[in-house]
Enzyme design. Structure first.
Site, PDB file in Angstrom:
ATOM      1  N   ASP A  51     -36.397  16.709 -18.366  1.00 29.31           N
ATOM      2  CA  ASP A  51     -37.421  16.382 -17.381  1.00 29.31           C
ATOM      3  C   ASP A  51     -36.928  15.313 -16.402  1.00 29.31           C
ATOM      4  O   ASP A  51     -36.181  14.413 -16.784  1.00 29.31           O
ATOM      5  CB  ASP A  51     -38.670  15.874 -18.109  1.00 29.31           C
ATOM      6  N   ARG A  64     -37.694  14.246  -9.571  1.00 30.84           N
ATOM      7  CA  ARG A  64     -37.977  12.840  -9.288  1.00 30.84           C
ATOM      8  C   ARG A  64     -36.689  12.043  -9.092  1.00 30.84           C
ATOM      9  O   ARG A  64     -36.636  11.105  -8.292  1.00 30.84           O
ATOM     10  CB  ARG A  64     -38.829  12.242 -10.412  1.00 30.84           C
ATOM     11  N   HIS A  78     -31.694  19.264  -9.558  1.00 26.67           N
ATOM     12  CA  HIS A  78     -31.442  20.312 -10.556  1.00 26.67           C
ATOM     13  C   HIS A  78     -29.944  20.555 -10.727  1.00 26.67           C
ATOM     14  O   HIS A  78     -29.473  20.809 -11.845  1.00 26.67           O
ATOM     15  CB  HIS A  78     -32.151  21.601 -10.142  1.00 26.67           C
ATOM     16  N   SER A 137     -39.648  27.320 -17.554  1.00 26.90           N
ATOM     17  CA  SER A 137     -40.842  27.702 -18.312  1.00 26.90           C
ATOM     18  C   SER A 137     -41.587  28.839 -17.627  1.00 26.90           C
ATOM     19  O   SER A 137     -41.362  29.138 -16.445  1.00 26.90           O
ATOM     20  CB  SER A 137     -41.771  26.502 -18.474  1.00 26.90           C
ATOM     21  N   THR A 138     -42.511  29.451 -18.358  1.00 27.01           N
ATOM     22  CA  THR A 138     -43.355  30.491 -17.767  1.00 27.01           C
ATOM     23  C   THR A 138     -44.212  29.917 -16.643  1.00 27.01           C
ATOM     24  O   THR A 138     -44.623  30.643 -15.739  1.00 27.01           O
ATOM     25  CB  THR A 138     -44.253  31.123 -18.840  1.00 27.01           C
ATOM     26  N   ASN A 141     -43.137  27.581 -14.544  1.00 27.48           N
ATOM     27  CA  ASN A 141     -42.298  27.192 -13.404  1.00 27.48           C
ATOM     28  C   ASN A 141     -42.312  28.186 -12.254  1.00 27.48           C
ATOM     29  O   ASN A 141     -41.902  27.859 -11.133  1.00 27.48           O
ATOM     30  CB  ASN A 141     -40.849  26.964 -13.850  1.00 27.48           C
ATOM     31  N   LEU A 155     -45.355  17.981 -25.026  1.00 26.43           N
ATOM     32  CA  LEU A 155     -44.483  19.107 -25.351  1.00 26.43           C
ATOM     33  C   LEU A 155     -44.346  20.111 -24.208  1.00 26.43           C
ATOM     34  O   LEU A 155     -43.368  20.861 -24.141  1.00 26.43           O
ATOM     35  CB  LEU A 155     -44.997  19.841 -26.592  1.00 26.43           C
TER      36      LEU A 155
END
Length: 245
Positions: free
Chosen positions: A25, A29, A42, A70-71, A73, A200
């Site tokens: 994570d 930022r 990234h 993730s789903t 994203n 999570l």
């Protein structure tokens, strides 16, 4: 080079987790703080992922899992999603030969059928080239969601029950785990999340029932080998009771 030596700090080599999971994570930022486009964050995060893979193999940690996409994203801006897919493809194309050379097996947690064709092709090629390797499992959660994984498992088990392949009494934790993307792998002993967030985010909801958590304040591109070893040392200082005294 992908696999190279790094600076060491004291750690108990006989008391390392068998499986470490990462929620990477803070890439966006990290970039914003530097006045850079989010995709630069990234890219920097991918470079740090390489270093953590190297360190994990050096420490002979057998299983590592990274929450890459993730789903949820897919809700991000289209240009960022496309950029993430491009980064994924670039990673596999540039690093796969060395991953193969080091006998690391790539596993994908998630539904890759919905990925852009060029990305899916590269992922499948990496899986195929590493499927027989046994040195380390390098698991990438890609288009992954913990709730989605559980629902998929329930549907598969229900189908097997309906077709009388299994009886009701056959359904237990072991059978359920065999219907997850992580089938055959141990549950994470340690989960590390960077950027100071303490949740999570729909990651491995079933598997982390008894996992130890370490929440680190650094953004993922700044989470280096020293911080990784520090997290492992924190893990080693904990007494895992698994519900006992």
């Amino acid at each position: 080079m992908f696999f190279k030596k790094t600076k060491e700090m004291p750690i108990e080599l006989d008391n390392l987790p068998k499986h470490v999971a990462f929620i990477m994570d803070g890439n966006g930022r990290w970039a914003k703080r530097r006045g850079l486009p989010r995709l630069m964050g990234h890219n920097a995060g991918t470079e740090m992922l390489k270093r953590i893979v190297i360190e994990s193999k050096k420490l002979k940690i057998e299983n590592i899992t990274f929450y890459a996409f993730s789903t949820e994203n897919w809700r991000r801006p289209e240009d960022e999603v496309n950029g993430l897919m491009d980064i994924l493809v670039k990673f596999f194309r540039s690093e796969i030969d060395e991953i193969v050379e080091n006998k690391v097996k790539i596993n994908i947690f998630g539904d890759i059928d919905v990925l852009p064709k060029y990305a899916k092709t590269e992922v499948l090629r990496a899986i195929e080239r590493t499927q027989h390797h046994t040195e380390m499992n390098f698991n990438i959660a890609l288009n992954y969601g913990g709730r989605d994984e559980i629902i998929r498992a329930v549907k598969e088990i229900a189908t097997e029950y309906k077709s009388e392949k299994i009886a009701l009494d056959d359904i237990d934790e072991s059978l359920f785990s065999d219907h997850l993307f992580s089938k055959g792998l141990p549950d994470p002993d340690l989960l590390i999340r960077t950027s100071g967030e303490q949740r999570l985010s729909n990651f491995m909801l079933w598997q982390v029932a008894y996992t130890e958590f370490v929440f680190d304040e650094h953004y993922w591109p700044d989470f280096d080998e020293t911080l990784y070893r520090s997290a492992l040392i924190k893990y080693q200082k904990r007494h895992r009771r698994f519900g006992a005294i």
